[in-house]
Design a protein around this motif. Structure first.
Motif, short mmCIF file in Angstrom:
data_model
loop_
_atom_site.label_atom_id
_atom_site.label_comp_id
_atom_site.label_asym_id
_atom_site.label_seq_id
_atom_site.Cartn_x
_atom_site.Cartn_y
_atom_site.Cartn_z
N VAL A 53 -72.08 11.33 -22.76
CA VAL A 53 -71.14 10.26 -23.10
C VAL A 53 -71.19 9.18 -22.02
CG1 VAL A 53 -68.73 9.67 -23.54
CG2 VAL A 53 -69.62 11.89 -24.27
N ARG A 54 -71.37 7.93 -22.44
CA ARG A 54 -71.34 6.83 -21.47
C ARG A 54 -69.90 6.65 -20.98
NH1 ARG A 54 -70.74 1.14 -21.31
NH2 ARG A 54 -70.33 0.99 -23.55
N ASN A 55 -69.73 6.56 -19.67
CA ASN A 55 -68.37 6.47 -19.13
C ASN A 55 -68.26 5.45 -18.00
OD1 ASN A 55 -69.72 7.84 -17.09
ND2 ASN A 55 -68.08 9.33 -16.73
N ASP A 56 -69.10 4.39 -18.05
CA ASP A 56 -69.08 3.40 -16.96
C ASP A 56 -68.04 2.30 -17.15
OD1 ASP A 56 -70.33 1.66 -18.90
OD2 ASP A 56 -72.23 2.62 -18.39
N LYS A 81 -73.58 4.66 -16.65
CA LYS A 81 -73.24 5.97 -16.12
C LYS A 81 -72.88 6.87 -17.30
CE LYS A 81 -71.51 4.12 -11.73
NZ LYS A 81 -70.35 4.01 -10.82
N PHE A 82 -73.36 8.12 -17.24
CA PHE A 82 -73.23 9.01 -18.38
C PHE A 82 -72.76 10.38 -17.91
CE2 PHE A 82 -76.52 5.89 -18.90
CZ PHE A 82 -76.22 5.30 -20.13
N ALA A 83 -71.74 10.89 -18.56
CA ALA A 83 -71.22 12.22 -18.25
C ALA A 83 -71.92 13.24 -19.13
CB ALA A 83 -69.72 12.27 -18.47
N LEU A 84 -72.60 14.21 -18.50
CA LEU A 84 -73.25 15.30 -19.22
C LEU A 84 -72.44 16.57 -19.00
CD1 LEU A 84 -77.01 14.70 -18.28
CD2 LEU A 84 -75.64 13.61 -20.07
N GLN A 85 -72.01 17.19 -20.08
CA GLN A 85 -71.21 18.41 -19.97
C GLN A 85 -71.87 19.54 -20.74
OE1 GLN A 85 -67.25 18.76 -21.87
NE2 GLN A 85 -66.52 19.52 -19.89
N LYS A 109 -71.87 16.74 -14.97
CA LYS A 109 -72.59 15.96 -13.97
C LYS A 109 -72.72 14.53 -14.46
CE LYS A 109 -75.23 19.64 -11.71
NZ LYS A 109 -74.57 19.50 -10.39
N ILE A 110 -72.72 13.60 -13.52
CA ILE A 110 -72.81 12.18 -13.85
C ILE A 110 -74.22 11.67 -13.56
CG2 ILE A 110 -71.91 9.86 -13.44
CD1 ILE A 110 -69.93 11.76 -14.76
#
Length: 281
Positions: free
Chosen positions: A139-142, A161-165, A232-233
């Motif tokens: 998910v892009r979270n910038d 910036k992308f959040a990988l879960q 992780k970002i």
């Protein structure tokens, strides 16, 4: 490996010897047992009775002698999940007395008298074990707005910036591919004006730097481990030469595998649209 499928108690009024034991596979809830599970081990009072691989048979006769002590006797069934198990596969292990068979030729240890079937009653059912497929989200979270401006000639510009879960397992990101420029509108920046694409994982730069071409760019042979339910970002940075004006956007495709090395469904996320301009305002 070593998944506990059943823990049950057999209460004996006297010590009993038997020539074997029956274990049942619940056919009403079991799916793909033979292709996804293996090495089912049955223990009585911590002693291994026998092991087997599941087949289409729902009544498994373990042809190995065993002894029950007077009082409580723990039965434990442990199994392994195959490395190529299919997500959604299920298995449930059961024990059952009369009218089914639990023990083969049981007899009392002290007298040698047979234990009649009607003396063995009750049942036990293990939990339904389901193979869960590992997955992850990107998910892009910038918070960057559309048409965010970049001055041409800028270097090391944050492009997203992308959040990988990870979910249901440890996930290893193995590749990141950037698509060709897919900005909206007709004023796409030339790919030759974009260079030095860099990836950062939780702020640490990946050592490989890629130029951007007509197909985008690819980062391979990655080993970014993300523990189950952890995040992780990933940040993407790039540079633009002095000839660059127009719009820019790229889609990131994240390839990954689970803890067993099995490829899982890739995830994508797209940067915002950037507008490369002659000078700042």
């Amino acid at each position: 490996k070593g998944v506990v499928a059943l823990i049950a108690n057999i209460k004996a009024d006297e010590a009993i010897n038997a020539d074997g034991m029956h274990v049942y596979i619940d056919d009403t809830s079991t799916v793909n047992a033979s292709t996804s599970f293996e090495n089912i081990k049955v223990y009585v009072n911590n002693a291994l009775v026998d092991s087997f691989d599941p087949t289409a048979d729902t009544d498994v006769d373990l042809d190995s002698s065993l002894n029950l002590v007077k009082g409580d006797n723990e039965v434990k069934v442990i199994l392994d999940v195959k490395s190529n198990a299919t997500s959604g596969s299920k298995i449930r292990v059961q024990l059952a007395g009369n009218p089914k068979i639990l023990l083969d030729s049981p007899e009392y240890s002290t007298t040698g008298n047979a234990v009649t079937p009607d003396r063995i009653s009750g049942s036990a059912s293990g939990a339904l074990i389901t193979v869960g497929g590992a997955s992850f989200t990107a998910v892009r979270n910038d918070g960057y707005s559309s048409a965010k401006k970049i001055v041409k000639g800028s270097t090391d510009v944050s492009l997203g910036k992308f959040a990988l879960q990870a979910q249901d397992d440890t996930v290893t990101v193995t590749s990141v591919s950037l698509s060709a420029n897919n900005a909206t509108g007709d004023d796409d920046i030339a790919h030759s004006s974009v260079y030095d694409m860099k990836l950062f994982i939780d702020g640490v730069q990946h050592p490989v730097v890629r130029d951007f071409n007509s197909s985008g760019a690819t980062f391979s042979s990655l080993t970014w481990n993300i523990a189950d339910n952890q995040t992780k970002i990933v940040e993407l940075k790039g540079s633009f030469d002095t000839a660059a004006t127009g719009t820019f956007r790229t889609t990131l495709t994240f390839g990954a595998q689970d803890s067993r090395g099995k490829t899982i469904t890739e995830q994508t996320a797209t940067t915002t649209d950037f507008l490369v301009v002659n000078e700042g305002t």
